[in-house]
Design an enzyme around this catalytic site. Structure first.
Site, PDB file in Angstrom:
ATOM      1  N   SER A   1       0.798  -1.241   0.000  1.00 35.13           N
ATOM      2  CA  SER A   1       0.000   0.000   0.000  1.00 35.13           C
ATOM      3  C   SER A   1       0.823   1.280   0.000  1.00 35.13           C
ATOM      4  O   SER A   1       0.250   2.358  -0.134  1.00 35.13           O
ATOM      5  CB  SER A   1      -0.935   0.019   1.201  1.00 35.13           C
ATOM      6  OG  SER A   1      -1.968  -0.903   1.010  1.00 35.13           O
TER       7      SER A   1
ATOM      8  N   TYR B   1      -3.801  -2.184 -10.225  1.00 28.49           N
ATOM      9  CA  TYR B   1      -3.721  -2.049  -8.766  1.00 28.49           C
ATOM     10  C   TYR B   1      -2.810  -3.138  -8.176  1.00 28.49           C
ATOM     11  O   TYR B   1      -1.913  -2.862  -7.372  1.00 28.49           O
ATOM     12  CB  TYR B   1      -5.133  -2.106  -8.165  1.00 28.49           C
ATOM     13  CG  TYR B   1      -5.139  -2.204  -6.672  1.00 28.49           C
ATOM     14  CD1 TYR B   1      -4.962  -1.074  -5.877  1.00 28.49           C
ATOM     15  CD2 TYR B   1      -5.280  -3.436  -6.027  1.00 28.49           C
ATOM     16  CE1 TYR B   1      -4.936  -1.174  -4.491  1.00 28.49           C
ATOM     17  CE2 TYR B   1      -5.262  -3.537  -4.651  1.00 28.49           C
ATOM     18  CZ  TYR B   1      -5.090  -2.402  -3.889  1.00 28.49           C
ATOM     19  OH  TYR B   1      -5.046  -2.500  -2.528  1.00 28.49           O
TER      20      TYR B   1
ATOM     21  N   LYS C   1       0.173   3.436  -2.863  1.00 31.44           N
ATOM     22  CA  LYS C   1      -1.015   4.307  -2.898  1.00 31.44           C
ATOM     23  C   LYS C   1      -0.627   5.788  -2.770  1.00 31.44           C
ATOM     24  O   LYS C   1      -1.312   6.667  -3.313  1.00 31.44           O
ATOM     25  CB  LYS C   1      -2.003   3.910  -1.799  1.00 31.44           C
ATOM     26  CG  LYS C   1      -2.626   2.509  -1.986  1.00 31.44           C
ATOM     27  CD  LYS C   1      -3.487   2.116  -0.802  1.00 31.44           C
ATOM     28  CE  LYS C   1      -4.378   0.905  -1.020  1.00 31.44           C
ATOM     29  NZ  LYS C   1      -3.789  -0.413  -0.971  1.00 31.44           N
TER      30      LYS C   1
ATOM     31  N   VAL D   1       1.364  -3.746   3.742  1.00 30.90           N
ATOM     32  CA  VAL D   1       1.395  -5.044   4.427  1.00 30.90           C
ATOM     33  C   VAL D   1       2.648  -5.864   4.108  1.00 30.90           C
ATOM     34  O   VAL D   1       2.824  -6.943   4.661  1.00 30.90           O
ATOM     35  CB  VAL D   1       0.112  -5.884   4.200  1.00 30.90           C
ATOM     36  CG1 VAL D   1      -1.102  -5.224   4.820  1.00 30.90           C
ATOM     37  CG2 VAL D   1      -0.108  -6.187   2.729  1.00 30.90           C
TER      38      VAL D   1
ATOM     39  N   TYR E   1      -4.321   3.604   8.050  1.00 31.85           N
ATOM     40  CA  TYR E   1      -5.659   3.002   8.204  1.00 31.85           C
ATOM     41  C   TYR E   1      -6.291   3.367   9.525  1.00 31.85           C
ATOM     42  O   TYR E   1      -6.164   4.486   9.998  1.00 31.85           O
ATOM     43  CB  TYR E   1      -5.590   1.473   7.990  1.00 31.85           C
ATOM     44  CG  TYR E   1      -4.745   1.183   6.798  1.00 31.85           C
ATOM     45  CD1 TYR E   1      -5.210   1.510   5.530  1.00 31.85           C
ATOM     46  CD2 TYR E   1      -3.452   0.704   6.920  1.00 31.85           C
ATOM     47  CE1 TYR E   1      -4.423   1.323   4.420  1.00 31.85           C
ATOM     48  CE2 TYR E   1      -2.654   0.515   5.811  1.00 31.85           C
ATOM     49  CZ  TYR E   1      -3.157   0.835   4.577  1.00 31.85           C
ATOM     50  OH  TYR E   1      -2.366   0.669   3.495  1.00 31.85           O
TER      51      TYR E   1
END
Ligand code: DON
Length: 303
Positions: free
Chosen positions: A63, A188, A66, A257, A239
């Site tokens: 991530s 993605y 992102k 992760v 998060y």
């Protein structure tokens, strides 16, 4: 600042926590990584880079990609992305579906999976090849032409990607994807499966410490948009643990992760720490502790 000594002290502090936590199990290819790894790097605004431990060993960025896709969408298409994705913390796990229905297919922020799928869709529409656009940027900023996707991790994500597929189809039903779901998912997964080291990531994220300037002095983002990326990293980048990360570390940060975290000290430097053991929110246990200690030792937080 003697970065090398600070990084050595931070590493000594975090070392007892290395190996704690769990490896990401839901992407089987990530569960094979050695849990005992730890690396940390810092790139200052002049492009000098320092590191300790496994700081030159590539890992799966997951991530962390992102943050780069958001910056590239802002660079290519400006702030219209904010019509399709919000800027609020979700308070829910990064792959949660529930909020999307209440909020009509508009993800809370670009750093939960649903938000990143929308950002990837927009990058694909703007560039015709979202993954290649990101790889070219990461190679240029890190100075490492070998930055690439790991096809085994990308395939593992696709094979176990029912949750992300559900998020994408759900948003498509609300008209919040322009490209076919399969295209968005492919890009993605490939972006998440990029492998980079702490060194590469600290250098690639240094534009966020330089208020939008790339390593060669050209501008990727105006300062206002660099501020937006940093602000959303602070409030949403880890998060539903973003509150505790802000409280402990006090910096914009983006985790993945794979066990990596990129953190930004605006005007000074960008850090990247990696250790694969994750807490229950998906953030590296030793990585968060290392960044906590870094801001304590240096006094460099945004607060
Ligand atoms: O889509 C996924 O679930 C992963 N490729 C990325 C998730 C991730 O890194 C969230 N991080 N903490």
């Amino acid at each position: 600042m003697d970065y090398q000594s600070v990084l050595e002290e931070v590493t000594a502090f975090a070392r007892p926590l290395v190996g704690r936590g769990q490896l990401a199990q839901y992407i089987p290819a990530l569960a094979d990584v050695d849990a005992e790894r730890f690396g940390i790097a810092v790139a200052d605004v002049n492009g000098d880079v320092y590191g300790v431990g496994d700081w030159q060993e590539p890992f799966s960025v997951q991530s962390i990609s992102k943050a780069f896709s958001l910056a590239l969408v802002l660079a290519e298409g400006g702030e219209r992305i904010w019509d399709r994705v919000g800027t609020e913390p979700s308070g829910n796990p990064f792959n949660s579906l529930v909020q999307l229905e209440y909020e009509n297919g508009i993800p809370r922020n670009p750093f939960i999976n649903a938000g990143a799928l929308v950002v990837t869709d927009r990058l694909q529409s703007l560039t015709g090849d979202a993954t290649t656009t990101m790889l070219e940027f990461l190679r240029a900023e890190s100075g490492n032409p070998d930055v690439a996707c790991d096809p085994v991790v990308a395939a593992s994500e696709a094979e176990h990607g029912d949750r992300n597929a559900a998020l994408a189809h759900f948003m498509a039903s609300y008209g919040n994807l322009d490209n076919p779901v399969a295209t968005v998912l492919e890009h993605y997964f490939r972006q998440c499966a990029i492998r980079m080291s702490c060194r590469d990531l600290a250098l690639a994220g240094a534009f966020l410490a330089r208020h939008g300037l790339r390593g060669d002095g050209t501008r990727l983002l105006p300062p206002r948009e660099a501020k937006q990326v940093n602000a959303v990293m602070l409030t949403c980048g880890t998060y539903d643990a973003a509150g505790s990360f802000a409280y402990r570390v006090g910096l914009p940060g983006k985790s993945g992760v794979g066990g990596g975290i990129v953190a930004v000290v605006p005007g000074r430097c960008t850090l990247c720490v990696w250790s694969p053991g994750l807490d229950s929110y998906g953030n590296s246990v030793a990585g968060v502790a290392a960044l906590d200690h870094f801001t304590t030792v240096t006094g460099w937080s945004v607060f």
